[in-house]
Design a protein around this motif. Structure first.
Motif, PDB file in Angstrom:
ATOM      1  N   ALA A   9      27.371   1.782  -8.590  1.00 21.33           N
ATOM      2  CA  ALA A   9      28.795   1.487  -8.734  1.00 21.33           C
ATOM      3  C   ALA A   9      29.255   1.721 -10.168  1.00 21.33           C
ATOM      4  N   TRP A  10      28.423   1.371 -11.133  1.00 21.81           N
ATOM      5  CA  TRP A  10      28.781   1.638 -12.535  1.00 21.81           C
ATOM      6  C   TRP A  10      28.812   3.141 -12.800  1.00 21.81           C
ATOM      7  N   GLU A  11      27.935   3.882 -12.146  1.00 16.30           N
ATOM      8  CA  GLU A  11      27.973   5.329 -12.296  1.00 16.30           C
ATOM      9  C   GLU A  11      29.276   5.897 -11.746  1.00 16.30           C
ATOM     10  N   PHE A  12      29.763   5.316 -10.646  1.00 16.80           N
ATOM     11  CA  PHE A  12      31.054   5.736 -10.110  1.00 16.80           C
ATOM     12  C   PHE A  12      32.164   5.401 -11.109  1.00 16.80           C
ATOM     13  N   PHE A  13      32.084   4.220 -11.728  1.00 12.65           N
ATOM     14  CA  PHE A  13      33.043   3.843 -12.767  1.00 12.65           C
ATOM     15  C   PHE A  13      33.087   4.921 -13.843  1.00 12.65           C
ATOM     16  N   GLY A  14      31.903   5.372 -14.282  1.00 11.73           N
ATOM     17  CA  GLY A  14      31.824   6.379 -15.332  1.00 11.73           C
ATOM     18  C   GLY A  14      32.383   7.727 -14.900  1.00 11.73           C
ATOM     19  N   VAL A  15      32.053   8.124 -13.683  1.00  9.03           N
ATOM     20  CA  VAL A  15      32.563   9.401 -13.159  1.00  9.03           C
ATOM     21  C   VAL A  15      34.082   9.364 -13.076  1.00  9.03           C
ATOM     22  N   GLU A  16      34.609   8.242 -12.598  1.00 10.03           N
ATOM     23  CA  GLU A  16      36.067   8.114 -12.471  1.00 10.03           C
ATOM     24  C   GLU A  16      36.729   8.093 -13.848  1.00 10.03           C
ATOM     25  N   LEU A  17      36.089   7.433 -14.800  1.00  3.73           N
ATOM     26  CA  LEU A  17      36.630   7.402 -16.153  1.00  3.73           C
ATOM     27  C   LEU A  17      36.687   8.813 -16.739  1.00  3.73           C
ATOM     28  N   LYS A  18      35.607   9.565 -16.557  1.00  3.76           N
ATOM     29  CA  LYS A  18      35.590  10.931 -17.090  1.00  3.76           C
ATOM     30  C   LYS A  18      36.670  11.789 -16.430  1.00  3.76           C
ATOM     31  N   ARG A  19      36.819  11.657 -15.120  1.00  4.43           N
ATOM     32  CA  ARG A  19      37.815  12.458 -14.397  1.00  4.43           C
ATOM     33  C   ARG A  19      39.222  12.130 -14.874  1.00  4.43           C
ATOM     34  N   ARG A  20      39.521  10.827 -14.979  1.00  2.00           N
ATOM     35  CA  ARG A  20      40.859  10.420 -15.409  1.00  2.00           C
ATOM     36  C   ARG A  20      41.123  10.824 -16.864  1.00  2.00           C
ATOM     37  N   GLU A  22      39.766  13.417 -18.496  1.00  2.00           N
ATOM     38  CA  GLU A  22      39.977  14.869 -18.560  1.00  2.00           C
ATOM     39  C   GLU A  22      41.314  15.267 -17.958  1.00  2.00           C
ATOM     40  N   ASP A  23      41.733  14.578 -16.893  1.00  2.57           N
ATOM     41  CA  ASP A  23      43.052  14.842 -16.317  1.00  2.57           C
ATOM     42  C   ASP A  23      44.167  14.572 -17.325  1.00  2.57           C
ATOM     43  N   ALA A  24      43.920  13.589 -18.211  1.00  2.00           N
ATOM     44  CA  ALA A  24      44.918  13.255 -19.231  1.00  2.00           C
ATOM     45  C   ALA A  24      44.827  14.183 -20.436  1.00  2.00           C
ATOM     46  N   GLY A  25      43.855  15.103 -20.423  1.00  2.00           N
ATOM     47  CA  GLY A  25      43.706  16.050 -21.520  1.00  2.00           C
ATOM     48  C   GLY A  25      43.181  15.433 -22.796  1.00  2.00           C
ATOM     49  N   LEU A  26      42.365  14.364 -22.675  1.00  2.00           N
ATOM     50  CA  LEU A  26      41.835  13.673 -23.848  1.00  2.00           C
ATOM     51  C   LEU A  26      40.344  13.908 -23.999  1.00  2.00           C
ATOM     52  N   THR A  27      39.885  14.048 -25.232  1.00  2.00           N
ATOM     53  CA  THR A  27      38.452  14.074 -25.503  1.00  2.00           C
ATOM     54  C   THR A  27      37.941  12.637 -25.540  1.00  2.00           C
ATOM     55  N   GLN A  28      36.631  12.485 -25.553  1.00  2.00           N
ATOM     56  CA  GLN A  28      36.062  11.141 -25.664  1.00  2.00           C
ATOM     57  C   GLN A  28      36.503  10.477 -26.959  1.00  2.00           C
ATOM     58  N   VAL A  29      36.533  11.237 -28.036  1.00  2.00           N
ATOM     59  CA  VAL A  29      36.941  10.688 -29.335  1.00  2.00           C
ATOM     60  C   VAL A  29      38.400  10.248 -29.292  1.00  2.00           C
ATOM     61  N   GLU A  30      39.256  11.057 -28.681  1.00  2.00           N
ATOM     62  CA  GLU A  30      40.681  10.724 -28.626  1.00  2.00           C
ATOM     63  C   GLU A  30      40.932   9.468 -27.805  1.00  2.00           C
ATOM     64  N   LEU A  31      40.238   9.335 -26.677  1.00  2.00           N
ATOM     65  CA  LEU A  31      40.397   8.121 -25.883  1.00  2.00           C
ATOM     66  C   LEU A  31      39.824   6.925 -26.639  1.00  2.00           C
ATOM     67  N   GLU A  62      45.678   1.114 -19.755  1.00  2.00           N
ATOM     68  CA  GLU A  62      46.950   1.328 -20.451  1.00  2.00           C
ATOM     69  C   GLU A  62      47.047   2.745 -21.000  1.00  2.00           C
ATOM     70  N   SER A  63      45.945   3.224 -21.587  1.00  2.00           N
ATOM     71  CA  SER A  63      45.964   4.540 -22.215  1.00  2.00           C
ATOM     72  C   SER A  63      46.055   5.661 -21.193  1.00  2.00           C
ATOM     73  N   LEU A  64      45.358   5.497 -20.065  1.00  2.00           N
ATOM     74  CA  LEU A  64      45.332   6.545 -19.044  1.00  2.00           C
ATOM     75  C   LEU A  64      46.376   6.318 -17.955  1.00  2.00           C
ATOM     76  N   GLN A  65      47.103   5.187 -18.062  1.00  4.25           N
ATOM     77  CA  GLN A  65      48.143   4.849 -17.082  1.00  4.25           C
ATOM     78  C   GLN A  65      47.580   4.870 -15.658  1.00  4.25           C
ATOM     79  N   THR A  66      46.506   4.100 -15.478  1.00  4.42           N
ATOM     80  CA  THR A  66      45.789   4.100 -14.204  1.00  4.42           C
ATOM     81  C   THR A  66      46.077   2.866 -13.354  1.00  4.42           C
ATOM     82  N   ASP A  67      47.156   2.137 -13.686  1.00  7.92           N
ATOM     83  CA  ASP A  67      47.626   1.048 -12.822  1.00  7.92           C
ATOM     84  C   ASP A  67      46.554  -0.010 -12.558  1.00  7.92           C
TER      85      ASP A  67
END
Length: 277
Positions: A9-20, A22-31, A62-67
């Motif tokens: 489940a935590w791996e899914f959390f990570g996958v979803e975080l990466k997808r969201r 990248e969809d927002a056009g942010l690098t890891q550093v920027e986020l 808040e940053s990714l506006q993911t409700d």
């Protein structure tokens, strides 16, 4: 939730975080800048190496506006009703730690407690609570302690102030058995336990419990606890300072064999106080 399913489940959390992200056009550093952590931490969240704290999950939303999706996932994964909110994350970290160092000023650390000792502590702080609730809390503490019985257990080091050996918790027999369990853990090489004697006088962590944790693939962290509150820190400067305090405690503590002698002597004192049938 089983350990394997929780990790998935935590791996899914990570996958979803990466997808969201990248969809927002942010690098890891920027986020990371937006949520006040390093880009490396964002990468560790995405790989399920480290779990974010609740405030970080909220800032990600808040940053990714993911409700609120990451806060909701966090609450479903990290929160265990058997633990106080401020401690649930720490209990999770214990399972992945490679080294745990406890300093205990007044009571035996949770990972070393016997059922009778833990039960007495819960009843002392909740004298009118239902016995079923206490038994559930005791079982949760015993489940935590299984980390020291696992073949891949972390290196565990505890420094106990002499007060821990002198304060009766529950019946004298319960305290005696608890102290015997400490020496048994050392003899079985599951733990290293040293006693900070009264004669050591003033020291850096007077009256303050702390737990230092190290991990294979994540930065170390330190946890401190007060009344109905806890503080988990992974800021490098704070962890370094806590480690320096722990090193000073280790220098002031008795050597291993002298510590065991004192623990065994205290156990016999309580044993002599126990009523005979």
């Amino acid at each position: 939730m089983a350990k394997g399913s929780r990790q998935a489940a935590w791996e899914f959390f990570g996958v979803e975080l990466k997808r969201r992200r990248e969809d927002a056009g942010l690098t890891q550093v920027e986020l990371g800048i937006r949520v006040f952590v390093s880009g490396g931490y964002i990468g560790q969240f995405e790989q399920a190496i480290r779990k974010p704290q609740l405030d970080v999950a909220r800032r990600i939303d808040e940053s990714l506006q993911t409700d609120g999706i990451f806060e909701r996932m966090w609450r479903g994964l990290i929160r265990d009703q058997r633990y106080a909110d401020y401690f649930a994350h720490v209990a999770d970290l214990e399972r992945s730690a490679t080294k745990i160092c406890d300093y205990a000023p007044a009571v035996v650390p949770g990972l070393l407690q016997t059922p009778a000792y833990a039960r007495a502590i819960y009843f002392a702080s909740n004298p009118l609570v239902a016995e079923e609730y206490v038994e559930e809390m005791v079982q949760a503490r015993m489940d935590r302690a299984e980390v020291l019985a696992d073949p891949t257990r972390p290196l565990y080091w505890a420094i106990l102030h002499e007060s821990v050996l002198r304060i009766p918790v529950g019946a004298p027999a319960a305290t005696s058995q608890q102290l015997d369990a400490l020496t048994a853990a050392v003899r079985a090489r599951r733990a290293m336990i040293h006693v900070l004697p009264f004669s050591a006088g003033a020291h850096p962590a007077m009256g303050k419990m702390m737990t230092l944790m190290e991990f294979d693939d994540a930065p170390p962290a330190v946890y401190t606890e007060g009344v109905l509150a806890g503080n988990l820190l992974d800021d490098p400067a704070a962890v370094k300072r806590a480690q320096a305090h722990y090193d000073l405690l280790r220098v002031a503590a008795l050597p291993l064999e002298a510590s065991l002698t004192m623990i065994e002597s205290a156990a016999r004192d309580f044993e002599r106080c126990a009523p005979t049938n």
